[in-house]
Design a protein around this motif. Structure first.
Motif, PDB file in Angstrom:
ATOM      1  N   LYS A  67      49.488  52.416  36.498  1.00 44.47           N
ATOM      2  CA  LYS A  67      48.476  52.282  37.551  1.00 44.47           C
ATOM      3  C   LYS A  67      48.448  50.846  38.052  1.00 44.47           C
ATOM      4  N   PRO A  68      48.517  50.672  39.366  1.00 45.52           N
ATOM      5  CA  PRO A  68      48.430  49.324  39.921  1.00 45.52           C
ATOM      6  C   PRO A  68      46.984  48.823  39.896  1.00 45.52           C
ATOM      7  N   VAL A  69      46.828  47.559  40.177  1.00 46.75           N
ATOM      8  CA  VAL A  69      45.489  46.984  40.294  1.00 46.75           C
ATOM      9  C   VAL A  69      44.946  47.340  41.677  1.00 46.75           C
ATOM     10  N   ARG A  70      43.740  47.896  41.697  1.00 47.22           N
ATOM     11  CA  ARG A  70      43.043  48.179  42.957  1.00 47.22           C
ATOM     12  C   ARG A  70      41.680  47.515  42.881  1.00 47.22           C
ATOM     13  N   ILE A  71      41.313  46.888  43.983  1.00 47.89           N
ATOM     14  CA  ILE A  71      40.009  46.232  44.041  1.00 47.89           C
ATOM     15  C   ILE A  71      39.195  46.796  45.201  1.00 47.89           C
ATOM     16  N   ARG A  72      37.873  46.637  45.094  1.00 49.51           N
ATOM     17  CA  ARG A  72      36.960  47.020  46.176  1.00 49.51           C
ATOM     18  C   ARG A  72      36.050  45.830  46.446  1.00 49.51           C
ATOM     19  N   CYS A  73      35.941  45.494  47.716  1.00 47.09           N
ATOM     20  CA  CYS A  73      35.050  44.414  48.128  1.00 47.09           C
ATOM     21  C   CYS A  73      33.646  44.986  48.290  1.00 47.09           C
ATOM     22  N   ARG A  74      32.677  44.318  47.701  1.00 42.97           N
ATOM     23  CA  ARG A  74      31.295  44.791  47.809  1.00 42.97           C
ATOM     24  C   ARG A  74      30.638  44.344  49.116  1.00 42.97           C
ATOM     25  N   ASP A  75      31.329  43.502  49.877  1.00 41.24           N
ATOM     26  CA  ASP A  75      30.785  43.088  51.172  1.00 41.24           C
ATOM     27  C   ASP A  75      31.336  43.944  52.310  1.00 41.24           C
ATOM     28  N   CYS A  76      32.667  44.005  52.445  1.00 40.59           N
ATOM     29  CA  CYS A  76      33.248  44.772  53.558  1.00 40.59           C
ATOM     30  C   CYS A  76      33.678  46.179  53.141  1.00 40.59           C
ATOM     31  N   MET A  77      33.574  46.491  51.841  1.00 41.18           N
ATOM     32  CA  MET A  77      33.902  47.800  51.269  1.00 41.18           C
ATOM     33  C   MET A  77      35.388  48.160  51.366  1.00 41.18           C
ATOM     34  N   ALA A  78      36.229  47.189  51.662  1.00 42.11           N
ATOM     35  CA  ALA A  78      37.672  47.445  51.705  1.00 42.11           C
ATOM     36  C   ALA A  78      38.179  47.721  50.291  1.00 42.11           C
ATOM     37  N   GLU A  79      39.109  48.650  50.184  1.00 38.49           N
ATOM     38  CA  GLU A  79      39.801  48.917  48.925  1.00 38.49           C
ATOM     39  C   GLU A  79      41.266  48.595  49.135  1.00 38.49           C
ATOM     40  N   LYS A  80      41.823  47.826  48.214  1.00 39.53           N
ATOM     41  CA  LYS A  80      43.213  47.387  48.353  1.00 39.53           C
ATOM     42  C   LYS A  80      43.917  47.432  47.008  1.00 39.53           C
ATOM     43  N   PRO A  90      41.206  40.415  50.039  1.00 40.05           N
ATOM     44  CA  PRO A  90      42.268  40.080  50.986  1.00 40.05           C
ATOM     45  C   PRO A  90      41.898  40.401  52.440  1.00 40.05           C
ATOM     46  N   SER A  91      40.847  41.186  52.645  1.00 38.18           N
ATOM     47  CA  SER A  91      40.436  41.541  54.009  1.00 38.18           C
ATOM     48  C   SER A  91      39.452  40.538  54.608  1.00 38.18           C
ATOM     49  N   CYS A  92      38.414  40.172  53.833  1.00 38.81           N
ATOM     50  CA  CYS A  92      37.368  39.314  54.401  1.00 38.81           C
ATOM     51  C   CYS A  92      37.190  37.985  53.671  1.00 38.81           C
ATOM     52  N   GLY A  93      37.853  37.814  52.529  1.00 42.19           N
ATOM     53  CA  GLY A  93      37.760  36.556  51.791  1.00 42.19           C
ATOM     54  C   GLY A  93      36.565  36.450  50.858  1.00 42.19           C
ATOM     55  N   SER A  94      35.756  37.486  50.779  1.00 43.14           N
ATOM     56  CA  SER A  94      34.583  37.472  49.910  1.00 43.14           C
ATOM     57  C   SER A  94      35.003  37.398  48.440  1.00 43.14           C
ATOM     58  N   GLY A  95      34.173  36.766  47.653  1.00 36.69           N
ATOM     59  CA  GLY A  95      34.403  36.710  46.213  1.00 36.69           C
ATOM     60  C   GLY A  95      33.705  37.838  45.471  1.00 36.69           C
ATOM     61  N   ARG A  96      33.088  38.742  46.207  1.00 35.22           N
ATOM     62  CA  ARG A  96      32.358  39.852  45.583  1.00 35.22           C
ATOM     63  C   ARG A  96      33.258  41.085  45.507  1.00 35.22           C
ATOM     64  N   VAL A  97      34.237  41.022  44.607  1.00 38.49           N
ATOM     65  CA  VAL A  97      35.172  42.133  44.446  1.00 38.49           C
ATOM     66  C   VAL A  97      35.039  42.732  43.050  1.00 38.49           C
ATOM     67  N   SER A  98      35.337  44.005  42.968  1.00 39.38           N
ATOM     68  CA  SER A  98      35.327  44.722  41.693  1.00 39.38           C
ATOM     69  C   SER A  98      36.693  45.345  41.473  1.00 39.38           C
ATOM     70  N   ILE A  99      37.119  45.346  40.237  1.00 36.85           N
ATOM     71  CA  ILE A  99      38.358  46.037  39.881  1.00 36.85           C
ATOM     72  C   ILE A  99      38.005  47.511  39.716  1.00 36.85           C
ATOM     73  N   ILE A 100      38.657  48.371  40.481  1.00 38.40           N
ATOM     74  CA  ILE A 100      38.361  49.800  40.376  1.00 38.40           C
ATOM     75  C   ILE A 100      39.491  50.582  39.715  1.00 38.40           C
ATOM     76  N   GLU A 101      40.632  49.950  39.533  1.00 38.06           N
ATOM     77  CA  GLU A 101      41.753  50.602  38.866  1.00 38.06           C
ATOM     78  C   GLU A 101      42.691  49.526  38.338  1.00 38.06           C
ATOM     79  N   GLY A 102      43.299  49.821  37.186  1.00 35.17           N
ATOM     80  CA  GLY A 102      44.285  48.900  36.651  1.00 35.17           C
ATOM     81  C   GLY A 102      44.048  48.490  35.210  1.00 35.17           C
ATOM     82  N   LYS A 103      42.913  48.909  34.634  1.00 34.70           N
ATOM     83  CA  LYS A 103      42.613  48.564  33.240  1.00 34.70           C
ATOM     84  C   LYS A 103      42.860  49.736  32.284  1.00 34.70           C
ATOM     85  N   GLU A 104      43.366  50.835  32.801  1.00 35.89           N
ATOM     86  CA  GLU A 104      43.485  52.065  32.023  1.00 35.89           C
ATOM     87  C   GLU A 104      44.486  51.960  30.869  1.00 35.89           C
ATOM     88  N   PHE A 105      44.186  52.689  29.825  1.00 36.39           N
ATOM     89  CA  PHE A 105      45.144  52.988  28.758  1.00 36.39           C
ATOM     90  C   PHE A 105      44.609  54.229  28.057  1.00 36.39           C
TER      91      PHE A 105
END
Length: 113
Positions: A67-80, A90-105
């Motif tokens: 699984k790749p790393v996926r993040i979600r911005c809590r300001d612009c709601m972009a998922e990348k 990467p969309s708006c430059g906000s530091g308010r991001v959450s990791i939504i995928e990539g820590k699985e095992f």
């Protein structure tokens, strides 16, 4: 190489679960490993093939979904999907991001008879 210990525990869990269900031969095991899990898929595969023994695991094949790393911005709601975690959107430059995928095992499933 903590993957050896993780894989030994994984095989123990599979063995116990198979015994409870009356399964005599495990044919296929699918794992999901996230890019930020600190687990190297190649090391798990090597450990699996080295540690599997006995009739239960004789023909067992390991399949790994990375699984790749996926993040979600809590300001612009972009998922990348990102190559490496960087704490800025990467969309708006906000530091308010959450990791939504990539820590699985985890074990996704196994097949046996």
């Amino acid at each position: 190489m903590h993957e050896l210990a993780l894989t030994a525990e994984l095989l123990r869990l599979l063995e116990n679960n198979a015994r409870e269900k009356g399964i005599k031969h495990i044919k296929r095991v699918k794992l999901v490993i996230g890019a930020l899990s600190s687990v190297l898929p190649e090391a798990v595969e090597f450990s699996f093939n080295t540690l599997k023994e006995g009739p239960l695991f004789e023909d067992a094949k390991l399949e790994i979904e990375e699984k790749p790393v996926r993040i979600r911005c809590r300001d612009c709601m972009a998922e990348k999907a990102v190559d490496h975690f960087y704490p800025l959107c990467p969309s708006c430059g906000s530091g308010r991001v959450s990791i939504i995928e990539g820590k699985e095992f985890y074990i996704d499933f196994y097949e046996g008879e």
